[in-house]
Design an enzyme around this catalytic site. Structure first.
Site, PDB file in Angstrom:
ATOM      1  N   GLU A  89      43.074  34.800  47.309  1.00 20.26           N
ATOM      2  CA  GLU A  89      41.850  34.812  46.510  1.00 20.26           C
ATOM      3  C   GLU A  89      40.611  35.272  46.932  1.00 20.26           C
ATOM      4  O   GLU A  89      39.461  34.667  46.799  1.00 20.26           O
ATOM      5  CB  GLU A  89      41.740  33.144  46.239  1.00 20.26           C
ATOM      6  CG  GLU A  89      43.184  32.291  45.550  1.00 20.26           C
ATOM      7  CD  GLU A  89      43.531  32.725  44.237  1.00 20.26           C
ATOM      8  OE1 GLU A  89      43.499  34.287  44.151  1.00 20.26           O
ATOM      9  OE2 GLU A  89      43.895  31.853  43.684  1.00 20.26           O
ATOM     10  N   LEU A  94      46.114  41.513  40.179  1.00 19.47           N
ATOM     11  CA  LEU A  94      45.044  42.277  40.743  1.00 19.47           C
ATOM     12  C   LEU A  94      45.386  43.105  42.172  1.00 19.47           C
ATOM     13  O   LEU A  94      45.170  44.357  42.163  1.00 19.47           O
ATOM     14  CB  LEU A  94      43.893  41.288  41.054  1.00 19.47           C
ATOM     15  CG  LEU A  94      42.466  41.967  41.650  1.00 19.47           C
ATOM     16  CD1 LEU A  94      42.193  42.878  40.344  1.00 19.47           C
ATOM     17  CD2 LEU A  94      41.698  40.829  41.942  1.00 19.47           C
TER      18      LEU A  94
END
Length: 417
Positions: free
Chosen positions: A399, A161
């Protein structure tokens, strides 16, 4: 095969190889103080696979933790042993090789494994997240193609990502996927990818449409695909048992059949994966803090200064009590968030953010205080506590940074008001 079935198989295999780690043997001999016992409140089945995970951590991971760190070894064979216990696809459905366990079960397992090696467990947690994304959002053909080998960890996965120019602002990612016939042609790069260059499957968020979150799709890219390459291996403070590098796409042709979900669904898939990933990484912090509290306690009981054991010093007693309290409070919040996510409750996203924010912050302080209690010895690589400090520092960043966690929580509060 469900993990319960695997446990019966494990029991027939006999005892594990005895741990060569004196530090962790000492912890096991002394036992766990009742007030920080991680088995409190668990079912009998949860206690059983928690014990399997603790034993695996002590016997297969802890004796090698320092070597993996110092030599930057990616312990693939050890992870495959963990997969034989069902830890390669913990919350993946059993029909494609997963263990089919709950988010709470998963948290319990990752906390236990992290007492043996945070860095390795953290990679296993990322791999599990990728396998779950394919299991949940993939079609039957994709699930059958990828999940069995991922659950066995015969193939390893990476989550892609973050980019050089889009970290916290993930929806601004620039990697493009242009549709040409029955393929997407990818161009761009991803940064800080755990397992990059060594793993086999890359779950990639890329732009197939316009700007913003709705223009993002999710593709599975296999190692060896023409146009896929990797940057140099990053030199890191911690997490050294897993490689990290840039993943680069240059006219990389990926079949349309490798897209998970619909076009434009990628950002939603990525965020749903991260909700669980935040619980997973918080659970890894719990394991580090749990081990560090016990290491600090043992050190205070044997180290003498001014003619008596440090454990008799009331200031250090108070500090140890604070550490234990932070550990247990963090554990309770993480487990509550895990249950909320499993049940699909409306407060799940905020609770996952709270758990990640609180547990990673507080557990880092616990580990850092444990190092301080060791004095100069804590700064030596002969002592495991310094590695716990180095390995979990990044948990406050990845995260979703803890600053972003605060934004998510505040947004939910203000929206509800």
């Amino acid at each position: 095969m469900a993990l319960a079935g695997k446990l019966a198989k494990v029991s027939r295999l006999g005892s594990y190889i005895r741990s060569r780690s004196l530090i962790f043997n000492r912890i096991q001999r002394r036992g766990i103080a009742a007030c920080i016992d991680p088995s409190i409140g668990l079912s009998d089945e949860q206690k059983e696979f928690q014990k399997v995970a603790f034993d695996f951590a002590a016997n297969e991971m802890a004796p090698h933790m320092a070597e993996w760190d110092q030599k930057e070894i990616f312990p693939v064979e050890t992870m495959r042993k963990a997969a034989q216990l069902g830890f390669g696809g913990i919350y993946v459905q059993p029909d494609v090789g997963g263990s089919g366990l709950s988010r709470l079960d998963t948290s319990v397992i990752f906390e236990a494994l992290s007492t043996g090696c945070v860095s390795t467990t953290a990679y296993i947690s990322i791999h599990n997240m990728c396998a779950w994304m394919i299991d949940t959002f993939g079609n039957p053909e994709q699930r059958e193609k990828y999940c069995p080998e991922l659950c066995a960890m015969d193939k390893l996965a990476s989550y892609c990502l973050t980019e050089p120019g889009s970290g916290s602002d993930a929806a601004s990612l620039m990697t493009t996927a242009r549709l040409e016939g029955d393929h997407y042609v990818l161009n761009g790069s991803k940064a800080f990818i755990s397992g990059g260059g060594e793993t086999d499957v890359y779950v990639v968020m890329c732009r197939t449409g316009g700007q913003g979150a709705k223009g993002i799709s999710c593709l599975v890219v296999e190692k060896g695909t023409l146009g896929l390459s990797f940057g140099k291996k990053e030199m890191k403070i911690g997490w050294n048992s897993q490689p990290t590098c840039a993943v680069i796409f240059e006219d990389c042709a990926v079949p349309v059949s490798n897209r998970l979900g619909k076009e434009g669904q990628g950002f939603n898939i990525a965020m749903k994966g991260l909700n669980g990933g935040r619980i997973n990484i918080a659970s890894c912090s719990l394991g580090a803090a749990h081990a560090s509290v016990q290491l600090a306690r043992d050190h205070l009981m044997v180290r003498k200064q001014f003619g008596e054991a440090l454990s008799n010093n009331q200031f250090l007693q108070f500090k140890l009590a604070e550490m234990a309290t932070k550990l247990v409070a963090s554990r309770l919040l993480v487990r509550q968030a895990a249950v909320a996510l499993q049940e699909g409750r409306p407060d799940a996203v905020s609770l996952c953010s709270m758990a990640k924010l609180f547990a990673t912050d507080e557990c880092f302080q616990v580990c850092n205080q444990a190092l301080q209690m060791h004095g100069g010895y804590g700064y030596l690589k002969d002592y495991a506590v310094q590695q716990f400090v180095r390995d979990i520092r990044v948990h406050q960043i990845l995260e979703g940074t803890n600053e972003v966690m605060r934004m998510i929580i505040a947004r939910n509060l203000l929206m509800d008001s």
